[in-house]
Design a protein around this motif. Sequence first.
Motif, PDB file in Angstrom:
ATOM      1  N   TYR A 116       0.842  -1.192   0.000  1.00 46.79           N
ATOM      2  CA  TYR A 116       0.000   0.000   0.000  1.00 46.79           C
ATOM      3  C   TYR A 116       0.882   1.249   0.000  1.00 46.79           C
ATOM      4  O   TYR A 116       1.944   1.280   0.640  1.00 46.79           O
ATOM      5  N   ILE A 117       0.406   2.281  -0.709  1.00 39.66           N
ATOM      6  CA  ILE A 117       1.227   3.454  -0.985  1.00 39.66           C
ATOM      7  C   ILE A 117       0.434   4.716  -0.678  1.00 39.66           C
ATOM      8  O   ILE A 117      -0.741   4.824  -1.058  1.00 39.66           O
ATOM      9  N   ALA A 118       1.084   5.675  -0.023  1.00 36.71           N
ATOM     10  CA  ALA A 118       0.531   7.021   0.113  1.00 36.71           C
ATOM     11  C   ALA A 118       1.356   7.941  -0.764  1.00 36.71           C
ATOM     12  O   ALA A 118       2.561   8.091  -0.560  1.00 36.71           O
ATOM     13  N   ASP A 119       0.706   8.543  -1.771  1.00 40.57           N
ATOM     14  CA  ASP A 119       1.384   9.426  -2.706  1.00 40.57           C
ATOM     15  C   ASP A 119       0.878  10.852  -2.500  1.00 40.57           C
ATOM     16  O   ASP A 119      -0.324  11.082  -2.378  1.00 40.57           O
ATOM     17  N   ALA A 120       1.807  11.809  -2.485  1.00 37.86           N
ATOM     18  CA  ALA A 120       1.441  13.199  -2.220  1.00 37.86           C
ATOM     19  C   ALA A 120       0.458  13.744  -3.246  1.00 37.86           C
ATOM     20  O   ALA A 120      -0.333  14.640  -2.941  1.00 37.86           O
ATOM     21  N   TYR A 121       0.473  13.215  -4.477  1.00 40.12           N
ATOM     22  CA  TYR A 121      -0.395  13.716  -5.545  1.00 40.12           C
ATOM     23  C   TYR A 121      -1.499  12.746  -5.928  1.00 40.12           C
ATOM     24  O   TYR A 121      -2.601  13.157  -6.287  1.00 40.12           O
ATOM     25  N   PHE A 122      -1.217  11.451  -5.869  1.00 36.64           N
ATOM     26  CA  PHE A 122      -2.151  10.457  -6.397  1.00 36.64           C
ATOM     27  C   PHE A 122      -2.890   9.682  -5.321  1.00 36.64           C
ATOM     28  O   PHE A 122      -3.606   8.730  -5.626  1.00 36.64           O
ATOM     29  N   GLY A 123      -2.731  10.084  -4.062  1.00 39.35           N
ATOM     30  CA  GLY A 123      -3.558   9.543  -3.002  1.00 39.35           C
ATOM     31  C   GLY A 123      -3.153   8.161  -2.525  1.00 39.35           C
ATOM     32  O   GLY A 123      -1.972   7.815  -2.462  1.00 39.35           O
ATOM     33  N   LEU A 124      -4.159   7.358  -2.225  1.00 38.00           N
ATOM     34  CA  LEU A 124      -3.964   6.017  -1.685  1.00 38.00           C
ATOM     35  C   LEU A 124      -3.977   5.004  -2.821  1.00 38.00           C
ATOM     36  O   LEU A 124      -4.921   4.958  -3.613  1.00 38.00           O
ATOM     37  N   LEU A 125      -2.929   4.179  -2.899  1.00 34.48           N
ATOM     38  CA  LEU A 125      -2.791   3.223  -3.982  1.00 34.48           C
ATOM     39  C   LEU A 125      -2.329   1.868  -3.449  1.00 34.48           C
ATOM     40  O   LEU A 125      -1.890   1.755  -2.303  1.00 34.48           O
ATOM     41  N   VAL A 126      -2.384   0.862  -4.322  1.00 35.29           N
ATOM     42  CA  VAL A 126      -1.914  -0.462  -3.963  1.00 35.29           C
ATOM     43  C   VAL A 126      -1.302  -1.114  -5.193  1.00 35.29           C
ATOM     44  O   VAL A 126      -1.719  -0.853  -6.329  1.00 35.29           O
ATOM     45  N   VAL A 127      -0.283  -1.953  -4.956  1.00 37.65           N
ATOM     46  CA  VAL A 127       0.339  -2.689  -6.053  1.00 37.65           C
ATOM     47  C   VAL A 127       0.632  -4.106  -5.572  1.00 37.65           C
ATOM     48  O   VAL A 127       0.916  -4.328  -4.394  1.00 37.65           O
ATOM     49  N   GLY A 128       0.543  -5.056  -6.491  1.00 43.87           N
ATOM     50  CA  GLY A 128       0.772  -6.453  -6.150  1.00 43.87           C
ATOM     51  C   GLY A 128       2.232  -6.828  -6.154  1.00 43.87           C
ATOM     52  O   GLY A 128       3.113  -6.001  -6.437  1.00 43.87           O
ATOM     53  N   PRO A 129       2.546  -8.105  -5.883  1.00 40.84           N
ATOM     54  CA  PRO A 129       3.938  -8.566  -5.799  1.00 40.84           C
ATOM     55  C   PRO A 129       4.720  -8.400  -7.088  1.00 40.84           C
ATOM     56  O   PRO A 129       5.953  -8.373  -7.061  1.00 40.84           O
ATOM     57  N   GLY A 131       4.647  -5.727  -8.990  1.00 36.87           N
ATOM     58  CA  GLY A 131       5.014  -4.327  -9.211  1.00 36.87           C
ATOM     59  C   GLY A 131       4.283  -3.713 -10.399  1.00 36.87           C
ATOM     60  O   GLY A 131       3.194  -4.138 -10.785  1.00 36.87           O
ATOM     61  N   GLY A 132       4.889  -2.678 -10.991  1.00 41.84           N
ATOM     62  CA  GLY A 132       4.284  -1.977 -12.120  1.00 41.84           C
ATOM     63  C   GLY A 132       3.447  -0.795 -11.666  1.00 41.84           C
ATOM     64  O   GLY A 132       3.644  -0.235 -10.590  1.00 41.84           O
ATOM     65  N   LEU A 133       2.474  -0.409 -12.504  1.00 34.02           N
ATOM     66  CA  LEU A 133       1.608   0.724 -12.191  1.00 34.02           C
ATOM     67  C   LEU A 133       0.666   0.364 -11.048  1.00 34.02           C
ATOM     68  O   LEU A 133      -0.084  -0.602 -11.134  1.00 34.02           O
ATOM     69  N   ALA A 134       0.694   1.167  -9.985  1.00 33.25           N
ATOM     70  CA  ALA A 134      -0.169   0.936  -8.838  1.00 33.25           C
ATOM     71  C   ALA A 134      -1.606   1.338  -9.160  1.00 33.25           C
ATOM     72  O   ALA A 134      -1.861   2.205  -9.990  1.00 33.25           O
ATOM     73  N   THR A 135      -2.554   0.717  -8.484  1.00 36.61           N
ATOM     74  CA  THR A 135      -3.977   1.006  -8.647  1.00 36.61           C
ATOM     75  C   THR A 135      -4.420   2.000  -7.585  1.00 36.61           C
ATOM     76  O   THR A 135      -4.183   1.782  -6.393  1.00 36.61           O
ATOM     77  N   GLN A 136      -5.072   3.060  -8.021  1.00 41.36           N
ATOM     78  CA  GLN A 136      -5.555   4.047  -7.062  1.00 41.36           C
ATOM     79  C   GLN A 136      -6.801   3.530  -6.346  1.00 41.36           C
ATOM     80  O   GLN A 136      -7.763   3.099  -6.973  1.00 41.36           O
ATOM     81  N   LEU A 137      -6.781   3.585  -5.021  1.00 41.32           N
ATOM     82  CA  LEU A 137      -7.923   3.186  -4.201  1.00 41.32           C
ATOM     83  C   LEU A 137      -8.778   4.376  -3.806  1.00 41.32           C
ATOM     84  O   LEU A 137      -9.997   4.258  -3.688  1.00 41.32           O
ATOM     85  N   ALA A 138      -8.144   5.508  -3.559  1.00 42.64           N
ATOM     86  CA  ALA A 138      -8.858   6.730  -3.169  1.00 42.64           C
ATOM     87  C   ALA A 138      -8.007   7.926  -3.539  1.00 42.64           C
ATOM     88  O   ALA A 138      -6.796   7.938  -3.314  1.00 42.64           O
ATOM     89  N   ASN A 187     -11.446   1.117   4.231  1.00 36.37           N
ATOM     90  CA  ASN A 187     -11.904  -0.254   4.390  1.00 36.37           C
ATOM     91  C   ASN A 187     -11.832  -0.948   3.028  1.00 36.37           C
ATOM     92  O   ASN A 187     -12.576  -0.588   2.108  1.00 36.37           O
ATOM     93  N   PRO A 188     -10.952  -1.932   2.859  1.00 35.58           N
ATOM     94  CA  PRO A 188     -10.787  -2.563   1.544  1.00 35.58           C
ATOM     95  C   PRO A 188     -11.990  -3.390   1.105  1.00 35.58           C
ATOM     96  O   PRO A 188     -12.104  -3.718  -0.087  1.00 35.58           O
ATOM     97  N   PHE A 189     -12.895  -3.731   2.017  1.00 32.94           N
ATOM     98  CA  PHE A 189     -14.064  -4.534   1.674  1.00 32.94           C
ATOM     99  C   PHE A 189     -15.217  -3.663   1.195  1.00 32.94           C
ATOM    100  O   PHE A 189     -15.906  -3.993   0.226  1.00 32.94           O
ATOM    101  N   THR A 190     -15.421  -2.520   1.874  1.00 25.93           N
ATOM    102  CA  THR A 190     -16.482  -1.588   1.456  1.00 25.93           C
ATOM    103  C   THR A 190     -15.955  -0.511   0.513  1.00 25.93           C
ATOM    104  O   THR A 190     -16.737   0.195  -0.115  1.00 25.93           O
ATOM    105  N   ARG A 191     -14.623  -0.358   0.465  1.00 26.94           N
ATOM    106  CA  ARG A 191     -13.949   0.659  -0.352  1.00 26.94           C
ATOM    107  C   ARG A 191     -14.351   2.076   0.060  1.00 26.94           C
ATOM    108  O   ARG A 191     -14.405   2.986  -0.771  1.00 26.94           O
ATOM    109  N   GLN A 192     -14.611   2.240   1.326  1.00 23.05           N
ATOM    110  CA  GLN A 192     -15.013   3.532   1.863  1.00 23.05           C
ATOM    111  C   GLN A 192     -13.887   4.151   2.694  1.00 23.05           C
ATOM    112  O   GLN A 192     -13.170   3.448   3.409  1.00 23.05           O
ATOM    113  N   VAL A 193     -13.773   5.493   2.589  1.00 25.69           N
ATOM    114  CA  VAL A 193     -12.828   6.255   3.399  1.00 25.69           C
ATOM    115  C   VAL A 193     -13.595   6.948   4.521  1.00 25.69           C
ATOM    116  O   VAL A 193     -14.627   7.583   4.283  1.00 25.69           O
TER     117      VAL A 193
END
Length: 327
Positions: A116-129, A131-138, A187-193
């Motif tokens: 899981y990643i916190a990016d100053a511009y792109f928010g909350l993201l996640v990437v799998g084992p 690697g590559g382009l991370a997926t934005q969660l919020a 919450n990764p199950f409800t995808r709510q912040v």
Amino acid sequence: MASPQILFSVFIMFLYVFGTFVSGQFTKFNKLVLPLEVTGPESAAFGGLLVNGPFTTVTDGRIMKWKGSKIGFVDFAYTSPQRTKELCDGTTNSDMGPICGRPLALSFHPITGLLYIADAYFGLLVVGPGGGLATQLAGGFKFLSGIDVDLLTGNIYFSDVSLTYTIRDTTQPGFKPDSTGRFMRYNPFTRQVSVLLSGLNGGGGPAVSSDGTFVLVPELTGSRISKYWLVGPKANTAEFLLNIANPNKIKRAGRSGEFWVAVSVGFIPPAPLITPKGVRINSNGVVVQTVEFDKEFANKTISLVQEQNGKVYVGSRFTNFIGVYSN
């Protein structure tokens, strides 16, 4: 009267219980050096046996992975879909952040293998084992700075610095921080912040306790740490824990119930000399150890102190290496 041998044994047990003997003073120093012209390893994360690490975030928008002393750091992931290596690799131009990304914090979930990643511009993201382009969660945040995963529930706790300014604003003449920072949960199950705390003198990164009962929340420009309760009679409330100079990211320490805080004395308000320290505290806010890093990080702020396998890893946005301290 007790024999000298018994007294010595009691003394050693006292040191063990209170942690000084166990942790040592981390006087041996080594570097994990970034590739040429790459700087700013502000965060680190360690995976399981298959993904290992450390992973780190760097100024030009990449997340890099340590592959051992013979190979060094290699590309692992990135946060911006517009990023190109030709345009971004090696850049220190803050105006390139919205194009190249600027990941500032990492947290690895060893069961799922997700980073899981916190990016100053792109928010909350996640990437799998892989690697590559991370997926934005919020998204939609001004300036995320910290993140930690609750290993028991899978919830992600993260923080933003401000509702009004971005990371680029902090380098402008006359800049003054505000008190609009927030502490949040995804919450990764409800995808709510959910916003859990607001009005913070923001910055730094939270840390969930190993038993999942509370989260420590630093306020970098407010010089204090709060405890936010997740369960029990105080659930969903926060209480003051500790005043400490400029606490940045907090990470769980090697001993259960303890944490490392990255501290830069003299950062805010500005002083002629900055003293970087790692401060180990327990869950009651009692300082049990302080290690100074001013020799290797002279007059530089640090953002991370993280313990892994008996070593302490120190990160800073002003270096081209992660410092590794051992006993």
